[in-house]
Design a protein around this motif. Structure first.
Motif, PDB file in Angstrom:
ATOM      1  N   LYS A  16     -15.403   7.636  13.858  1.00 14.59           N
ATOM      2  CA  LYS A  16     -16.760   8.082  13.514  1.00 14.59           C
ATOM      3  C   LYS A  16     -16.761   8.969  12.269  1.00 14.59           C
ATOM      4  CE  LYS A  16     -17.165   9.570  17.754  1.00 14.59           C
ATOM      5  NZ  LYS A  16     -17.686  10.249  18.962  1.00 14.59           N
ATOM      6  N   ASP A  17     -15.591   9.071  11.623  1.00 16.12           N
ATOM      7  CA  ASP A  17     -15.469   9.927  10.448  1.00 16.12           C
ATOM      8  C   ASP A  17     -15.620   9.101   9.170  1.00 16.12           C
ATOM      9  OD1 ASP A  17     -14.471  12.675   9.352  1.00 16.12           O
ATOM     10  OD2 ASP A  17     -13.298  11.154   8.283  1.00 16.12           O
ATOM     11  N   ARG A  18     -16.525   9.531   8.308  1.00 18.88           N
ATOM     12  CA  ARG A  18     -16.846   8.763   7.105  1.00 18.88           C
ATOM     13  C   ARG A  18     -15.634   8.604   6.184  1.00 18.88           C
ATOM     14  NH1 ARG A  18     -21.946   9.817   3.015  1.00 18.88           N
ATOM     15  NH2 ARG A  18     -21.399   8.227   1.488  1.00 18.88           N
ATOM     16  N   ASP A  19     -14.851   9.661   6.021  1.00 23.24           N
ATOM     17  CA  ASP A  19     -13.708   9.587   5.114  1.00 23.24           C
ATOM     18  C   ASP A  19     -12.610   8.689   5.669  1.00 23.24           C
ATOM     19  OD1 ASP A  19     -14.734  11.305   3.128  1.00 23.24           O
ATOM     20  OD2 ASP A  19     -14.278  13.042   4.365  1.00 23.24           O
ATOM     21  N   LEU A  21     -13.194   6.000   7.578  1.00 20.32           N
ATOM     22  CA  LEU A  21     -13.703   4.649   7.350  1.00 20.32           C
ATOM     23  C   LEU A  21     -13.549   4.246   5.885  1.00 20.32           C
ATOM     24  CD1 LEU A  21     -16.946   4.714   9.535  1.00 20.32           C
ATOM     25  CD2 LEU A  21     -14.819   3.500  10.037  1.00 20.32           C
ATOM     26  N   LYS A  22     -13.820   5.192   4.996  1.00 23.55           N
ATOM     27  CA  LYS A  22     -13.685   4.915   3.562  1.00 23.55           C
ATOM     28  C   LYS A  22     -12.240   4.557   3.231  1.00 23.55           C
ATOM     29  CE  LYS A  22     -14.166   7.357  -0.867  1.00 23.55           C
ATOM     30  NZ  LYS A  22     -12.765   7.790  -1.038  1.00 23.55           N
ATOM     31  N   SER A  73     -21.229   2.562   0.216  1.00 24.64           N
ATOM     32  CA  SER A  73     -21.349   3.999   0.439  1.00 24.64           C
ATOM     33  C   SER A  73     -22.605   4.327   1.228  1.00 24.64           C
ATOM     34  CB  SER A  73     -21.363   4.731  -0.910  1.00 24.64           C
ATOM     35  OG  SER A  73     -21.510   6.111  -0.729  1.00 24.64           O
ATOM     36  N   LEU A  76     -22.191   3.320   4.891  1.00 20.31           N
ATOM     37  CA  LEU A  76     -21.403   4.273   5.665  1.00 20.31           C
ATOM     38  C   LEU A  76     -22.255   5.432   6.153  1.00 20.31           C
ATOM     39  CD1 LEU A  76     -18.086   4.414   3.613  1.00 20.31           C
ATOM     40  CD2 LEU A  76     -18.358   3.628   5.968  1.00 20.31           C
ATOM     41  N   ALA A  77     -23.112   5.944   5.256  1.00 20.68           N
ATOM     42  CA  ALA A  77     -23.986   7.050   5.635  1.00 20.68           C
ATOM     43  C   ALA A  77     -24.953   6.609   6.738  1.00 20.68           C
ATOM     44  CB  ALA A  77     -24.759   7.544   4.414  1.00 20.68           C
ATOM     45  N   GLN A  80     -23.130   6.416  10.131  1.00 24.00           N
ATOM     46  CA  GLN A  80     -22.932   7.710  10.780  1.00 24.00           C
ATOM     47  C   GLN A  80     -24.216   8.176  11.459  1.00 24.00           C
ATOM     48  OE1 GLN A  80     -19.816   9.408  10.749  1.00 24.00           O
ATOM     49  NE2 GLN A  80     -20.901  10.353  12.425  1.00 24.00           N
ATOM     50  N   ILE A  98     -21.202  -2.424   9.330  1.00 25.07           N
ATOM     51  CA  ILE A  98     -20.649  -1.498   8.347  1.00 25.07           C
ATOM     52  C   ILE A  98     -20.063  -2.293   7.200  1.00 25.07           C
ATOM     53  CG2 ILE A  98     -20.109   0.188  10.141  1.00 25.07           C
ATOM     54  CD1 ILE A  98     -17.185  -0.542   9.785  1.00 25.07           C
TER      55      ILE A  98
END
Length: 398
Positions: A16-19, A21-22, A73, A76-77, A80, A98
């Motif tokens: 669940k963490d954006r970074d 996933l990035k 990008s 992703l936001a 979340q 996603i």
């Protein structure tokens, strides 16, 4: 990106963490260096991160869409935000789109139904407890309710009360939404303080001084588990479909509905379980894990390094501390002093030559420590003095 925030993450937290996933989507050199530094700083996270990667790869499927980096990008936001909304509504099945890798890679779809149902199996409570740093908070002047890495509630009452009810957590005069907490919460009750806590299922525990309790904000549908380093008296709400398990470093205690006391301080040589009502099953590192010890009311299980024993006792004596009383029979002075140190949060140095002296009696822990030490000096050939720094020293009476 801040490395510290990942210290207590589970595999599901990483998903669940954006970074995170990035990193999985782009796999850039900058991301690789960052996540290598995370593992270097917190080596215990290496296996958790690997598990998160496996979950990520095992639960995706490809579509035929293509997206630009800016669209990815934004996606992703959006993901979340949707995760947070869906989690609040306790959705049973969540399917979210996603982004995929760069301009030529397809978009992925993750089934969060799998992820959230997997959450309780990603890292069990005992494993989580072992990843935590040494508990220096036991010397704090305040009780700490740690809801997440960035959300700690400080409780300064001598006796604090915490209740998990509905969507809220009541902690003395504080009211917090459960959604602000992570998978596991911690209640750290330092020396000189006591706490009581009512869990989400109605089970209530009284937590003695110098104890750390780890537990989920909401128990799962299959089981109820907590982890204890210290001492608690607990009254378990009966639920035949969900056994209640108390884990310590040395043993596991399983029940359905009962009242009992667990003393399992990491620093104590002897750990024990005393049963007041119902029955408990104990599995310990000391004996064959396949051989469970069953206690009946007014029995005490004691675990000492490589041996254990079961004896008949008056169980009510062992929970008097929850009422502010301490009764003991043929107890060594050293053990009595250790309990007084924890309860009052004051250092007491005892001459080793007299630590083995045995004494019987009852102390009212609501009294001043000087009064209690005076009573002990009347029963034993000892004397005490209070030092300039507030600590005490006990020697043999000349």
């Amino acid at each position: 990106m801040q490395i510290e925030k990942y210290k207590y993450y589970s595999a599901v937290d990483f998903l669940k963490d954006r970074d995170f996933l990035k990193w999985q989507l782009f796999n850039s050199e900058e991301d690789r260096l960052f996540w290598n530094s995370v593992v270097k700083e917190y080596p215990v996270l290496e296996s958790t991160i690997k598990e998160a990667i496996v979950l990520y790869k095992d639960n995706i499927r490809l579509n035929d869409f293509r997206m630009s980096r800016s669209e990815i990008s934004g996606s992703l936001a959006s993901l979340q935000t949707q995760i947070n909304k869906k989690k609040k509504r306790n959705s049973r099945r969540i399917v979210l789109s996603i982004s995929a890798v760069a301009a030529s890679i397809a978009i992925f779809i993750i089934s969060l139904h799998f992820i959230f149902n997997k959450e309780n199996h990603v890292q069990d409570i005992a494993t989580f407890a072992q990843t935590l740093p040494d508990n220096n908070n036991l010397y704090s002047s305040d009780t700490k309710l740690i809801l997440s890495e960035n959300n700690t509630v400080t409780l300064n009452n001598t006796e604090s009360s915490i209740e998990y009810e509905g969507d809220a957590i009541k902690a003395d005069n504080n009211l917090i939404l459960k959604e602000e907490s992570s998978l596991y919460n911690q209640l750290i009750t330092p020396y000189g303080k006591r706490s009581s806590i009512t869990f989400s299922d109605g089970t209530k525990a009284w937590v003695n001084a110098g104890s750390r309790l780890i537990y989920p904000a909401e128990f799962s549908k299959e089981k109820r588990e907590i982890y204890v380093d210290g001492e608690i008296y607990i009254e378990v709400s009966e639920d035949k479909k969900r056994p209640f398990v108390i884990k310590t470093k040395q043993m596991d205690i399983s029940v359905l509905g009962t009242k009992f006391n667990v003393s399992a301080y990491e620093d104590d040589k002897i750990k024990n379980v005393v049963l007041l009502s119902g029955s408990v099953s104990i599995s310990s590192n000391t004996h064959n894990k396949d051989k469970e010890i069953i206690l009946t009311p007014n029995q005490m299980y004691s675990d000492l390094e490589n041996s254990y024993s079961v004896e008949n006792v008056d169980a009510s004596v062992y929970i008097l501390w929850a009422q502010g009383l301490y009764q003991f029979e043929s107890e060594e002075l050293g053990n009595i002093i250790t309990r007084l140190e924890r309860y009052y949060g004051i250092k007491i140095e005892c001459d080793t030559a007299i630590a083995g002296l045995k004494c019987s009696g009852k102390l009212d822990l609501k009294d001043d420590l000087n009064k209690l030490l005076t009573e002990l000096s009347r029963a034993l050939p000892i004397k005490y003095r209070q030092n300039a720094n507030g600590s005490y020293t006990i020697n043999i009476k000349s």
